[in-house]
Motif scaffolding. Structure first.
Motif, short mmCIF file in Angstrom:
data_model
loop_
_atom_site.label_atom_id
_atom_site.label_comp_id
_atom_site.label_asym_id
_atom_site.label_seq_id
_atom_site.Cartn_x
_atom_site.Cartn_y
_atom_site.Cartn_z
N ASP A 186 26.43 -10.91 -1.24
CA ASP A 186 25.62 -9.87 -1.40
C ASP A 186 24.61 -9.85 0.00
N GLU A 187 25.22 -9.37 1.04
CA GLU A 187 24.26 -9.63 2.26
C GLU A 187 22.89 -8.98 2.29
N LYS A 188 22.67 -7.84 1.65
CA LYS A 188 21.19 -7.18 1.43
C LYS A 188 20.42 -8.08 0.73
N GLU A 189 21.07 -8.80 -0.28
CA GLU A 189 20.12 -9.68 -1.05
C GLU A 189 20.10 -10.97 -0.52
N GLU A 190 21.00 -11.39 0.17
CA GLU A 190 20.86 -12.81 0.81
C GLU A 190 19.98 -13.03 1.75
N ILE A 191 20.13 -11.93 2.80
CA ILE A 191 19.58 -12.21 4.20
C ILE A 191 18.15 -12.28 4.05
N VAL B 123 26.83 -19.56 5.21
CA VAL B 123 27.82 -20.52 6.11
C VAL B 123 29.25 -20.38 5.13
N LYS B 124 29.23 -20.71 3.94
CA LYS B 124 30.38 -20.66 3.29
C LYS B 124 31.41 -19.54 3.39
N GLN B 125 30.32 -18.25 3.16
CA GLN B 125 31.19 -17.23 3.23
C GLN B 125 31.69 -16.79 4.84
N TYR B 126 31.19 -17.34 5.91
CA TYR B 126 31.74 -16.79 7.17
C TYR B 126 32.22 -17.91 8.04
N GLU B 127 32.23 -19.43 7.53
CA GLU B 127 32.65 -20.32 8.08
C GLU B 127 34.19 -20.25 8.65
N LYS B 128 35.00 -19.62 7.65
CA LYS B 128 36.57 -19.38 8.12
C LYS B 128 36.65 -18.29 9.25
N LYS C 163 28.53 -4.01 9.73
CA LYS C 163 28.81 -5.04 8.84
C LYS C 163 28.38 -6.56 9.12
N LEU C 164 27.82 -7.39 8.41
CA LEU C 164 27.41 -8.70 8.88
C LEU C 164 28.64 -9.42 9.59
N SER C 165 29.79 -9.31 8.95
CA SER C 165 30.94 -9.95 9.49
C SER C 165 31.26 -9.66 10.98
N THR C 166 30.88 -8.35 11.34
CA THR C 166 31.11 -8.01 12.77
C THR C 166 30.07 -8.53 13.51
N TRP C 167 28.99 -8.58 13.29
CA TRP C 167 27.77 -9.22 14.00
C TRP C 167 28.00 -10.67 14.19
N ILE C 168 28.40 -11.25 12.99
CA ILE C 168 29.15 -12.82 13.25
C ILE C 168 30.00 -13.08 14.09
N ALA C 169 31.04 -12.19 14.00
CA ALA C 169 32.28 -12.32 14.85
C ALA C 169 31.85 -12.05 16.30
N ARG C 170 30.90 -11.35 16.56
CA ARG C 170 30.55 -11.09 18.11
C ARG C 170 29.86 -12.32 18.51
N ILE C 171 28.94 -12.84 17.84
CA ILE C 171 28.22 -14.21 18.27
C ILE C 171 29.37 -15.36 18.36
N GLU D 234 36.34 -3.52 19.04
CA GLU D 234 35.77 -3.14 20.26
C GLU D 234 34.16 -3.50 20.08
N ASP D 235 33.51 -3.25 19.24
CA ASP D 235 32.09 -3.94 19.03
C ASP D 235 32.00 -5.26 18.92
N ILE D 236 33.17 -5.95 18.77
CA ILE D 236 32.91 -7.59 18.65
C ILE D 236 33.23 -7.92 20.23
N THR D 237 34.04 -7.43 20.86
CA THR D 237 34.64 -8.01 22.26
C THR D 237 33.90 -7.20 23.20
N GLY D 238 33.57 -6.00 22.95
CA GLY D 238 33.25 -5.04 24.09
C GLY D 238 34.35 -4.45 24.78
N MET D 239 35.41 -4.65 24.63
CA MET D 239 36.83 -4.00 25.09
C MET D 239 36.87 -2.64 24.72
N PRO D 240 37.33 -1.78 25.48
CA PRO D 240 37.48 -0.28 24.97
C PRO D 240 38.61 -0.45 23.90
#
Lengths: 185, 136
Positions: free
Chosen positions: A3-8, A23-28, A67-75, A151-157
């Protein structure tokens, strides 16, 4: 369930166990994005570490607008791209026209061995593709992001994302078709 | 061009989760559909390679080590600054008698300004750390 709202907030208060759960949630997700671009397991692992350290340091700037996953994927995506830029990979600078006319050049004895297994063969073909194709294939199929999220992650249209995805699948399908034909005959 | 349209259509069908070819499709289109279906299945599979088993443990260790190093940093800066100033003043007074009434007295007259400046510096650093931790 993470639960990202609780864990962050816990992570921001210095709770390392909460960060470990993150880390365990998003390492893959991070590994898939990085590994598909970098193609070297050891480099990918080092970059993944850097990605999670960046996440830890800049989590306070995450404003829950995506979504946190989108933000993490962008990084993860930007870190992998930076790594490729530092290593001066030619494919990063490939023009869009070249991508449209892209053809595989994988005819050598080593690659013939890979062709024994459909999954391995397809993954091998993906590794030969330009970075943009590999990225959109991974984000869409493996990480199940939508076109808008890619698009949000890569910046490509979004149109470019769709076009790359279509071209990449078509190229793979053509090669797979030949492969399956050879398997049967 | 026509081939592109057909491929686009077949890809869209699979994106929408349709897993069987349409009845009115030609045999060639059905074959293409099956190839795409196989391709989509492979694309959804995770790669064989993965992160090492101890990845998250190694990462946690690295982060806690960097936290231990970074936390007392501003206190160290303050102590070094204060210590250096005190040492310089003391050395000047001990070495040369002129400083009893000269520079030392000037510095002494600004003692509260120094103390106030140092207190402000420490307070800013301290609250900055606290606010960062709270995520404000």
């Amino acid at each position: 369930m993470f639960d990202e709202k609780e864990e962050i907030p816990k992570v921001l208060h210095g709770d390392l166990k909460a960060f470990d759960r993150l880390v365990k949630q998003y390492e893959k997700l991070v590994f898939h994005v990085v590994y598909r671009l970098v193609n070297e397991k050891e480099d990918a692992e080092d970059i993944c570490q850097e990605v999670f350290i960046k996440i830890y340091k800049s989590l306070k700037s995450f404003a829950f607008q995506s979504k946190l996953s989108t933000w993490i994927a962008r990084i993860a995506y930007l870190s992998a791209v930076n790594h490729l830029k530092k290593n001066k990979r030619a494919s990063l600078t490939m023009a869009v026209d070249d991508l449209e006319n892209y053809h595989f050049t994988d005819k050598n004895p080593e690659n013939v061995l890979v062709e024994k297994d459909v999954a391995r063969y397809v993954n091998h073909l993906i590794s030969l593709m330009p970075d943009h194709y590999r990225t959109v294939l991974t984000l869409y199929h493996l990480n199940e992001f939508s076109y808008q999220e890619i698009e949000d992650i890569t910046g490509m249209p979004e149109g470019t994302v769709k076009s790359h995805l279509f071209r990449a699948r078509k190229l793979l399908k053509e090669k797979l078709e030949l492969y399956l034909k050879n398997e049967i005959s | 061009m026509k081939q592109d349209h057909k491929d686009e259509y077949l890809q869209k069908m699979l994106e929408e989760g349709i897993s069987e070819p349409e009845m009115n499709m030609t045999i060639s289109d059905q074959k293409d559909f099956d190839t795409y279906k196989q391709l989509f299945a492979v694309l959804g599979e995770e790669p064989e390679a993965g992160l090492s088993y101890q990845f998250s443990a190694k990462l946690s260790r690295r982060i806690s080590m960097s936290k231990e190093r970074s936390f007392p940093f501003y206190w160290s800066v303050a102590l070094v600054t204060l210590g250096s100033m005190a040492a310089i003043c003391l050395a000047m007074v001990l070495i040369d008698q002129r400083y009893h009434s000269g520079l030392f007295m000037v510095l002494w007259s600004y003692k509260w300004a120094f103390v106030f400046g140092l207190a402000c510096l420490l307070a800013i650093q301290h609250f900055d750390q606290k606010l960062v931790k709270k995520g404000v």
